[in-house]
Every structure is written in C-alpha cells, then in structure tokens.
Design a protein around this motif. Sequence first.
Motif, short mmCIF file in Angstrom:
data_model
loop_
_atom_site.label_atom_id
_atom_site.label_comp_id
_atom_site.label_asym_id
_atom_site.label_seq_id
_atom_site.Cartn_x
_atom_site.Cartn_y
_atom_site.Cartn_z
N TYR A 349 0.94 -1.30 0.09
CA TYR A 349 0.06 0.00 -0.05
C TYR A 349 0.70 1.39 0.24
O TYR A 349 2.08 1.23 0.38
N VAL A 350 -0.02 2.40 -0.41
CA VAL A 350 0.76 3.76 -0.20
C VAL A 350 -0.07 4.68 0.27
O VAL A 350 -1.29 4.50 0.20
N CYS A 351 0.48 5.28 1.25
CA CYS A 351 -0.53 6.41 2.01
C CYS A 351 -1.11 7.38 1.09
O CYS A 351 -0.37 7.90 0.20
N HIS A 352 -2.26 7.59 1.64
CA HIS A 352 -3.19 8.55 1.02
C HIS A 352 -2.70 10.20 1.39
O HIS A 352 -2.21 10.14 2.46
N PRO A 353 -2.93 11.04 0.63
CA PRO A 353 -2.72 12.62 1.14
C PRO A 353 -3.44 12.78 2.34
O PRO A 353 -4.53 12.10 2.71
N GLY A 354 -2.62 13.39 3.34
CA GLY A 354 -3.17 13.67 4.81
C GLY A 354 -2.82 12.73 5.61
O GLY A 354 -3.02 12.92 6.77
N TYR A 355 -1.88 11.75 5.17
CA TYR A 355 -1.48 10.58 5.97
C TYR A 355 -0.12 10.24 6.17
O TYR A 355 0.45 10.98 4.76
N GLU A 356 0.77 10.16 6.93
CA GLU A 356 2.22 9.63 6.88
C GLU A 356 2.32 8.24 7.13
O GLU A 356 1.69 7.60 8.18
N SER A 357 3.59 7.78 6.75
CA SER A 357 4.11 6.50 6.93
C SER A 357 4.55 6.31 8.45
O SER A 357 5.03 7.39 9.11
N THR A 358 4.05 5.23 9.01
CA THR A 358 5.15 4.65 10.31
C THR A 358 5.87 3.86 10.24
O THR A 358 6.37 3.74 9.01
N GLU A 359 6.46 3.12 11.27
CA GLU A 359 7.54 2.18 11.07
C GLU A 359 7.26 0.80 10.75
O GLU A 359 8.25 -0.02 10.08
N LEU A 360 5.99 0.67 10.35
CA LEU A 360 5.40 -0.72 9.96
C LEU A 360 5.26 -0.87 8.47
O LEU A 360 5.05 0.28 7.76
N ARG A 361 5.57 -2.25 8.01
CA ARG A 361 5.79 -2.13 6.70
C ARG A 361 4.29 -2.48 6.21
O ARG A 361 3.13 -2.92 6.52
N PRO A 420 -21.06 26.51 10.72
CA PRO A 420 -21.11 25.25 11.10
C PRO A 420 -20.79 24.89 12.75
O PRO A 420 -20.14 26.02 13.24
N THR A 421 -21.37 23.84 13.04
CA THR A 421 -21.30 23.72 14.71
C THR A 421 -19.59 22.91 15.13
O THR A 421 -19.66 22.79 16.07
N PHE A 422 -19.05 22.78 13.86
CA PHE A 422 -17.73 22.15 14.20
C PHE A 422 -16.73 22.55 13.28
O PHE A 422 -17.23 23.57 12.22
N ILE A 423 -15.28 22.28 13.43
CA ILE A 423 -14.25 22.43 12.50
C ILE A 423 -13.61 20.99 12.25
O ILE A 423 -13.94 20.18 13.07
N GLN A 424 -12.88 20.89 11.28
CA GLN A 424 -12.34 19.76 10.77
C GLN A 424 -11.19 19.79 10.39
O GLN A 424 -10.76 20.93 9.59
N CYS A 425 -10.25 18.92 10.58
CA CYS A 425 -8.74 18.80 10.32
C CYS A 425 -8.80 18.50 8.72
O CYS A 425 -9.13 17.27 8.62
N VAL A 426 -8.47 19.49 7.81
CA VAL A 426 -8.66 19.07 6.37
C VAL A 426 -7.22 19.01 5.66
O VAL A 426 -6.27 19.85 6.19
N LEU A 427 -7.24 18.78 4.58
CA LEU A 427 -6.14 18.72 3.73
C LEU A 427 -5.66 20.12 3.08
O LEU A 427 -7.00 20.62 2.39
N LYS A 428 -4.63 20.70 3.01
CA LYS A 428 -4.34 22.07 2.19
C LYS A 428 -2.82 21.66 1.74
O LYS A 428 -1.97 21.67 2.28
#
Length: 564
Positions: A349-361, A420-428
């Motif tokens: 697999y390859v990480c989606h945008p907004g995500y970063e790799s961990t130490e796991l394969r 809106p009643t919330f904010i969200q952590c989004v991609l930029k």
Amino acid sequence: MVSAPRCPLLALLLLHLPGALGLCGAAPRLSRAIPRDTNRTEGFPIGTEVTYRCLNDFVKIPGKSDTVVCLSNSEWSTFGEFCGASCGAPPRIRSAVLSEEDEKKNYFPNGTTVSYVCRPGYESTKLKPVITCLENLTWSEAPEFCRGKSCGVPKGPEHGRALVITNDLYGAKANIVCDDGFRLHGRTFIQCVLKGDQVEWSQLPACQVIITQDKPTTVLPRGTEVAGTASVIITQDKPTAVLPKGAEVTGASSGLCGALPRFSHAVPHDTDRTEGFPIGTQVTYRCHDSFVKIPGKSDTVVCLSNSKWSTIGEFCGPACGAPPRLKSAALSTEDVTKNYLPSGTTVSYVCHPGYESTELRPAITCLENLTWSEAPEFCRGRSCGVPKGPEHGRAVVITNDLYGARANIICDDGVTLHGPTFIQCVLKGDQVEWSQLPTCQAPGVDIRISIGLVIGLVISLAIGLVITLVIGTAIAIAIVIAITIAIAISIAIGIGIGIAIGIGISNGIAIGIGIGFVLVFICIGIYKKKHCSYSVNLDSRNHHITTEHDLQMSKTESNLIFKV
C-alpha cells in the motif's frame, strides 16, 4: 439530575434501528454482483466486511474493490460497481499465441485490443497481428497475420508418389499412393513438420511389391481393432487377416470430437452441447465460484483434426478476494491491476494524502484460509495541532487532532453561533490544517429582516412617487409616508413569518406586501371617516349634495345628514 425522556415510545423505537445498536443495515445492492459468502440480510456489526462476486457474463474490473465495510457510523463504505461486461478470453489461434502482456489480462471491455505473436513454424504476413473486442462483446475476426512456412514440393517414395491435399505449408499433409502391384508400408501420408526453427516433410513410407495370393492379405498395425460382423483385435506385429466386405477400422477420424473435457474447477461457458463437435470448434470454460482464472493459462479447448480435444490442464485456482480498501492508504500501482491472488501473495500500500508512514511495513498477505492478514497501522493521519476557538467561544476536540478529526464549537452564554457547529482537520496542499472557524455573535436583528425593510422602503417610495405626481398635495405626501412605513414594516414581518414557518424569504416578502396594502387601505378608510360627511336635500329637485360645513339648517325644511 437527568430527566426522563418525554417520548419513551419514540426512544424505544429508535433503539431498535440498526444504527442505534451499532449495526449496519442491509448490505448494498449492486446490479451486476451479489454477496459471495453470507446469508445475513441486515444487522451487521461494525467492522464486518462483505465480499461480492460478479454475476455470470460479467467480470471483475481490475483495481476496483469487491468488498464493503460496516463503518463506525453504522453506514456501509461506498465502492460502486466493480463488475463490467467483457469479451471472453481471446480466441486461440493455430498460427499464433497471445502476447505475454495480454496473456495476463482477465478483463476485456468493449474496445480492448490484444496482440499475437507467430508460433514456431509460422511467419508474419503484412497484416497487423491484433483483434478487438466489439460492442456485442465478441472478438473481431482474426486476419491471417501468421502463415505457415513452406516445405516445398514433396517427393514420393520409390514405386509411389505424393499427392498434396491442400498446400505445402507447415502442418499440411500429402497422401502417399503406391503404384499398381505395390503396397504401402508405413503411414499413408507425410506431413510438413517443424525441425528447429525451419520446416520439412516427415519421413517417407515405403512401397513394397505385392505377392499374389488367392486370398488377399491386409497388414494392420499392432493394437488395431477391426469392426465388422465380429471384432478382431490384432496382437501380432504383422498379422494377416481377411476383412469381411464392409468392415471398418475403428480409430479412424469421424470428423467430430466427443464429450467435452471435464475440469474440477470450471464448466463450459456458452454451450449446451455435450458431444459431437465439428473439427475446429472452440469451447471456452468459466471458473466455479470462489475460483479465479490463473493468468497465462488458457481456458479454451479446440477440436483438433484427429477428432480429439486439445489439452490445456487446470486453469482455475483458489484465491483471496480483492485486497481490502483502507481509509489511510491505497494499493500500489503494481498490485492494483492483479486479479489472481493465491495463498501467499503479498500486496503493498501507499499512504493517502493527509496521512504519513509509520515504521510498520505497508503490506498484507493472502493466508492459507484465503483471507487477508490484518492490516497494521502503517499510515497515520497528520496532526493539525490543538484547535483554537472563536472569540466568545471554545473548540472541544471530540477524539484527536489528526487528519479527518472534528472539534465541536461551543459559544459562551448569551452568544449565538453563526456557521457550522464544528471545525475539521482538512487537507491543504500536502499538509493539514483546521477548517475556517464559525463566529459567536450577540443576538440582534436578523440581517434578512433588515433586507426586507429596505425592499419595503424602495417599493413604497416608488408607489408614493406615483401618487405624489398624480395628486401633488400635502395630503399625498402624508399618504406616501404612511404607505412607506406600513409596507416596509409589513415586508419585514412577512420575512419573519416566512423564516419561522419555513416557506422561504420570497414567499415572506409576498405576504408582507399583501399585509402592507391591507394596512394602507384601512388607514385611508379611517382618515375619510374622520374628515368627510355628506348632506342630501330631499326637497331639492336636483338632490343637491353639499359638505356639512356649507349646510344651513332650517326649521321649516326637512334635511337629512349622512356621515360617512
């Protein structure tokens, strides 16, 4: 102290809904696929995966998932149609084989082109070695892009001659005929066969002299069965047997192939016939459920010129379904095109945008029980940091500050939330940040009502201008002011009504205008009643009407005063 719910019956009903119990409802319905291995129709626990299989005549599209997951919000993941209409396996051609690239493919939608490479013993012509899947999901006719190499004119044996049946190209045959008084010893024909990367005629039989006898002899090869009034099995190398008139030697080609070959994991795809297939017939098979065609292996048999079926061997194998879709990662480009995933296969697999790799394969493996190993957390959401709240409010993080997380916005007492009643952590770009904050405002006049006042003033001034131009008096100006105030206030009230009962601002404006005109006419009526009266002289011949201020009261005259 927690008060009891006001509607206990409604609460009980809601608790019986699948979403309220942490369950997903019925699995999604697809037009070209059905669930593979479940009889349950609804009430799936969160985390349940349901894999589908394509209906007959449809093929799984490489790279598309065939599995849905019950998510934490009691909704099924979305995956869309993954089965497509496709041509069957490309036809096997006697003179050519599929290219190595196309041999690995399983899915052939309309417009797909596959190419061929000439077999040994054949040479290319000037035609392009390709065929195309047509709109009716059949393959275009294969032109003669490979032609057999020539063996030249064949020579006959001593005391005999070779008769070419069709041509002198690779695979062709020439019958051997002996002269009178000689009999053939060996095969009745020679054939243009392969030798290295060239072709040549096979070894010639011999023509031997016949010794005349009262009873003719026929030399038959060992193991030949003679069919006639009685069967005779020849067990000697060169026996002598007298054949009865009309006898047939069994084993000779009848021009038809018998029953179709049987495979343990496949059945014929498109035929109901069980035997009696003409030479050249091609029959394609399809794999049983839970089995997948092995890339590079043929799924088609051909009735050969010797009335026997070609040999292809088993071509279906057990395999894992499509690799699971992950929220944080996508299949690698190499693995997304694979359709056959047997036990032991590993996909990455390859990480989606907004995500970063961990130490796991970032890989999972198809296990012996044909399920995928559990996917570890090899991709993790990026952090947006601690969120800031708006002025007169605060942000309350629900779970965490990673990509996709939400934070509720709560305003202080006496302040109203706008937005809106919330904010969200989004991609930029390739980073993440919190979305735009709403505002916490003190209560005030709704801006839409202010707009209504302005609209009312404009309409009223326009009406007033027309009245002033027509009458041109101080009374007209007073009427204009009254109309302006009445209609402006009425439109504002109408907008408030429209917002309150949910019929929209435009309908509220219409109601306001109507109320305004009613108020204006009521005001005009009241004004007239207070300032106008009429007198009618009943003795007058012309019934003269005068205002009350001009009337002279007389004791001897009968007058009647009407006040309106």
